[in-house]
Design an enzyme around this catalytic site. Structure first.
Site, short mmCIF file in Angstrom:
data_model
loop_
_atom_site.label_atom_id
_atom_site.label_comp_id
_atom_site.label_asym_id
_atom_site.label_seq_id
_atom_site.Cartn_x
_atom_site.Cartn_y
_atom_site.Cartn_z
N ASP A 34 0.85 -1.19 0.00
CA ASP A 34 0.00 0.00 0.00
C ASP A 34 0.89 1.25 0.00
OD1 ASP A 34 -3.22 0.47 1.05
OD2 ASP A 34 -1.84 2.18 1.06
N ASN A 89 -12.64 -3.51 3.12
CA ASN A 89 -13.60 -2.41 3.19
C ASN A 89 -14.55 -2.56 2.01
OD1 ASN A 89 -12.27 -1.31 5.40
ND2 ASN A 89 -10.89 -0.09 4.13
N HIS A 102 -10.09 -5.66 -2.92
CA HIS A 102 -8.73 -5.76 -2.37
C HIS A 102 -8.82 -6.09 -0.89
CE1 HIS A 102 -10.03 -1.55 -2.19
NE2 HIS A 102 -9.35 -1.43 -1.06
N HIS A 104 -6.78 -5.89 2.56
CA HIS A 104 -5.63 -5.26 3.23
C HIS A 104 -5.04 -6.29 4.19
CE1 HIS A 104 -6.75 -0.88 2.46
NE2 HIS A 104 -7.92 -1.46 2.26
P1 AMP Z 1 -9.74 1.25 0.53
O1 AMP Z 1 -9.90 2.55 1.27
O2 AMP Z 1 -10.11 0.05 1.37
O3 AMP Z 1 -10.48 1.27 -0.80
O4 AMP Z 1 -8.20 1.07 0.24
C1 AMP Z 1 -7.57 1.57 -0.92
C2 AMP Z 1 -6.11 1.54 -0.61
O5 AMP Z 1 -5.38 1.69 -1.81
C3 AMP Z 1 -5.63 2.66 0.32
O6 AMP Z 1 -5.07 2.10 1.49
C4 AMP Z 1 -4.60 3.42 -0.52
O7 AMP Z 1 -3.51 3.88 0.25
C5 AMP Z 1 -4.19 2.36 -1.53
N1 AMP Z 1 -3.69 2.86 -2.79
C6 AMP Z 1 -4.21 3.81 -3.59
N2 AMP Z 1 -3.48 3.97 -4.70
C7 AMP Z 1 -2.46 3.09 -4.63
C8 AMP Z 1 -1.35 2.76 -5.47
N3 AMP Z 1 -1.15 3.38 -6.65
N4 AMP Z 1 -0.49 1.80 -5.07
C9 AMP Z 1 -0.66 1.17 -3.87
N5 AMP Z 1 -1.70 1.43 -3.03
C10 AMP Z 1 -2.57 2.37 -3.40
#
Ligand code: AMP
Length: 116
Positions: A34, A89, A102, A104
């Site tokens: 992340d 989420n 995704h 986490h």
């Molecule tokens: P969510 O809020 O559960 O949808 O999580 C989305 C996650 O994607 C967040 O923790 C972001 O920090 C992560 N994220 C967004 N863009 C990128 C990226 N280009 N590479 C890696 N992680 C990302």
């Protein structure tokens, strides 16, 4: 089965069009760190196929779902101390911001409950 959304950030990572710090790849999944880590280990495990959330992935592709869960476990075992949190989420009110499924994988520190 290849299902992609040309406007999806995570589909672009799967395609290699946007760089990511890749941790592991399988036929069905890609795992990468992340960009805004919330724990010493914070890895996102995603299906290659575009599905908006874990429920729709489970309905559409059980094999990819099982692979995703197994990958999350492998990463947590490789990087954690045996304790980890696996978070999906789901929906804007649950703080989903990227609408490509995704998980986490969070590990490497003590965590509180309940989550905020
Ligand atoms: P969510 O809020 O559960 O949808 O999580 C989305 C996650 O994607 C967040 O923790 C972001 O920090 C992560 N994220 C967004 N863009 C990128 C990226 N280009 N590479 C890696 N992680 C990302």
């Amino acid at each position: 089965m290849s299902v992609t959304d040309p406007d999806c950030l995570f589909c672009k990572i799967v395609a290699g069009d946007i760089p990511a710090d890749i941790v592991s790849e399988t036929e069905h999944t890609v795992a990468f760190r992340d960009v805004n880590p919330q724990a010493p280990t914070h890895v996102l495990v995603i299906p290659r196929r575009h599905e908006p959330n874990i429920g729709s992935l489970a309905a559409a592709d059980p094999e990819a779902t099982i692979t995703l869960l197994a990958e999350a476990r492998s990463i947590a075992e490789a990087e954690g101390n045996g304790s980890y949190r696996l978070v999906f989420n789901t929906g804007a009110d649950a703080h989903q911001t990227v609408f490509h499924c995704h998980g986490h994988v969070l590990a490497g520190r003590s965590m509180a409950w309940p989550p905020g």
